[in-house]
Design an enzyme around this catalytic site. Structure first.
Site, short mmCIF file in Angstrom:
data_model
loop_
_atom_site.label_atom_id
_atom_site.label_comp_id
_atom_site.label_asym_id
_atom_site.label_seq_id
_atom_site.Cartn_x
_atom_site.Cartn_y
_atom_site.Cartn_z
CE LYS A 10 -3.94 -2.50 0.06
NZ LYS A 10 -4.39 -2.67 -0.50
CG ASP A 24 -4.05 -1.05 -3.46
OD1 ASP A 24 -4.67 0.35 -4.48
OD2 ASP A 24 -4.42 -1.90 -3.24
CD GLU A 40 -4.70 -3.27 -6.29
OE1 GLU A 40 -3.56 -3.92 -6.83
OE2 GLU A 40 -5.42 -3.51 -5.67
CD GLU A 99 -9.89 -3.07 -4.25
OE1 GLU A 99 -8.82 -3.08 -4.42
OE2 GLU A 99 -10.27 -3.12 -3.63
CG ASP A 140 -14.31 -7.46 -5.46
OD1 ASP A 140 -13.45 -7.24 -4.28
OD2 ASP A 140 -15.96 -7.43 -5.03
CG HIS A 177 -10.08 -6.70 -4.95
ND1 HIS A 177 -11.26 -6.88 -3.92
CD2 HIS A 177 -9.20 -6.49 -3.79
CE1 HIS A 177 -11.04 -6.33 -2.21
NE2 HIS A 177 -9.67 -5.76 -2.94
#
Lengths: 428, 428
Positions: A220, A248, A274, A301, A324, A351
């Protein structure tokens, strides 16, 4: 003949925020939750259909209310009829014009339809005695095309083109199923990379990921650029040069900011960026894709529906498509999205994580490999090692791969004991 | 100091489907409804803030649940603080990360935030003793910029550019307000054109619209092309060559179909084609705009948020922008959209009708005319003559124009007697 007798719902919330599991730049304190439903019938077989929408806490009650609003389409209905024509069932729910006004085809009501459709697929698979992926992968091209609603898609893919895609994948179905059993399906792990973890935990989890056989991890980013550079340095050192590292941003940036920020992260050999910005921003992602090239842009997602995915593909706004299991209107709409990805030649890396998303979305990837794109070499499914113990058929991930389940159903069924224990009103 | 003591909600549904009022190609039987809220405080002034989300029947209860989910952000809070920083209040609600997951920024939860923000604006205007349009039109450019969240917009408009737009409109504010009182604001009527009306009623209502002074009418299309051609012939004959006729397909078509269908309708001198396809399809609308030129493309009533409007403008996908009072997250987000329209030089013709939408959206057009775009000559507000009698300050539309209200508030307040009479559980 059997009839649906009840739509049972529950508001299930796991207090994950206390551990900072799942923390990212936009979601500092998620409580992984499920707006859960069980479809009950009067059949002697005693089988039930399970589905849910994944949420992150507050508002899970609103999502349950959305599912309950579909009761009138289900209770009292002939089960065989609904399950025999899943395409028609999807259209009936999505084109209830009064309910559609609340989206249209997005947000709470659309996800509620997804939960109901997925629960019907769970029931259909259990009745067939097959895991969902095998049920789908054994359907004929003609049956599969019938599942998809092509309204709003025909400028990108027609039913005839879809039929050709499915037909082209008929040869080799059995071989690919055998390959799946023999070698599994590649996974990557997000477990090391949550923003709330300290550097020591990050390094340790990175090393563990490599030891566990994963070929890619994900971190992240987007809170603070200096922190991101430091954390990427730690991660790259821990995993070495041969393991891919994706990042992400969870929608944190504007367009120019995304391009600038990624300039600082590019030296760490980034597998993809992402959700760099708002998931509705097709044109923004297209601009970012140009600005951060050759780093691939990944998103999906939070892609609300097939119309959004169509545009991302038309605009070259993503090169990694992340379906997703519970964001769009269920299996049917995800098949539409997988078809679009195949038509545009874009790889699909679902995801997962949250609660139960790994259990569910793997079925779509196996189906895609066996009966749609025929590809596995360029794809992988996200994996996070949380909350699997609450499911009737928890995922089997080892050696850096997902391994296909044989239990009948869609993977959505949560243990009754877990549902009782984490029922929101019960522990509140 | 005063405190919010309660968030009162109700599920109000008018049984309009029995009259086929509001019937179109996608919505055959709407029951015009409002997920309604009242914000109650402990202030001695006794003032309450009113807001709602317009829906068309089933699912109105889900929308009420969405509003209720915001109770924790409101009850017990300092009223003056919330009202003094409406930009900060908007951000607090929209960026509640757990609730945001349910959109993000679209559908039930986003519209719920709109209802709450609009109710706070109603309260703020009542406290100021001003109609909302005057409250907004008297704010400074700096105060107005503070209301807008520019996240995800800066590739199209920056706060600095917005400030320049507002500053440029400061000279002439008083003059334009005087013009508004003297000449009103242009309206067009959709009353004649619902699909459920027979030809005789269509012709009669067209003639009445002309007699009532409207310069434009709108017809629903998209059910059957031969019917549309026949009905347009009747309408064109009834209104003569000088009255504009717009058509509205309510999302019925795919891209190629829209272009082909409009070829048949073009001979009737069409003012615009509204919602030709799915409201998420920016690229589809852009292709249709090219394909039906010079007929303008109009859309916006289902535009989920400012990010979608940004893209429609960036892609030249609309040339008539139709804001809606209750679809996005309230007054603040509509100001962002009005700024985008001004930046791109596109005219704004709000969506109205439904229940209470005319009463509310007029405030935004007056504000836009006085303090933002400065334009009225190329714009008009939709008008439908339904359900106005249920509002505390019903719209004044005569001579083909809206006339500005002076009653303090946003226009959203429905009469208590109507709320009681049409409370869904009460008449079910």
């Amino acid at each position: 003949m059997s009839t649906i007798t009840a739509l049972e719902t529950s508001d299930i919330r796991f207090p994950t925020s206390t551990m900072l599991d799942g923390s990212d730049a936009m979601n500092p304190d998620p409580d992984y939750s499920a707006a859960y439903l069980t479809i009950v019938t009067d059949s002697d077989d005693g089988l039930t259909g399970h589905g849910f929408v994944f949420t992150i806490g507050r508002g899970n009650d609103v999502q349950v209310a959305g599912i309950r609003a579909l009761e009138g389409h289900l209770v009292g209905r002939d089960v065989e009829e609904l399950l025999a024509s899943m395409g028609a069932t999807w259209r009936e729910l999505v084109y209830d014009s009064q309910l559609r006004w609340l989206g249209p085809e997005k947000g709470v009501m659309h996800m509620a339809i997804g939960a109901v459709m997925n629960a019907l697929w769970d029931l259909k698979a259990k009745r067939a005695g097959l895991p969902l992926w095998q049920l789908l992968a054994r359907m004929s091209p003609e049956e599969l095309v019938e599942l998809v609603d092509f309204r709003y898609l025909t400028d990108a893919i027609t039913p005839e083109e879809a039929l050709q895609i499915f037909r082209a994948a008929v040869p080799g179905r059995a071989e690919r199923e055998a390959q799946l059993f023999a070698a599994g399906y590649p996974a990557y792990t997000t477990t090391p990379g949550w923003l709330g973890y300290d550097d020591e935990k990050l390094a340790r989890l990175c090393r563990e990921a490599v030891a566990d056989g994963f070929g890619q991890i994900k971190l992240k980013v987007g809170g603070d650029v200096d922190d991101d550079v430091r954390r990427l340095g730690i991660a790259r050192e821990a995993v070495g040069p041969d393991i891919r590292i994706a990042v992400d941003a969870n929608q944190r940036w504007d367009v120019a900011q995304a391009i600038e920020w990624m300039r600082h992260l590019a030296p760490f050999d980034i597998a993809w960026i992402e959700e760099p910005t708002n998931p509705d921003d097709v044109l923004g992602h297209a601009a970012i894709a140009v600005g951060v090239a050759p780093i691939p842009v990944a998103t999906g997602e939070h892609g609300a529906n097939r119309v959004m995915f169509k545009q991302f593909l038309q605009a070259d706004a993503l090169s990694v498509l992340q379906i997703d299991a519970t964001r769009v209107a269920g299996v049917n709409e995800n098949i539409a999205i997988l078809l679009l990805a195949a038509k545009f030649g874009v790889r699909v890396c679902p995801h997962a994580g949250g609660v139960g998303l790994c259990e569910m979305v793997q079925h779509l990837s196996y189906f895609d490999f066996i009966a749609l794109s025929g590809r596995r070499d360029d794809r992988m499914i996200e994996y996070v090692d949380h909350l699997h113990e609450h499911f009737a058929a928890p995922v089997d991930v080892h050696g850096g791969c997902y391994w296909p389940p044989l239990a009948p159903g869609s993977g959505a069924e949560m243990l009754a004991s877990s549902r009782r224990e984490f029922e929101f009103e019960a522990y509140a």
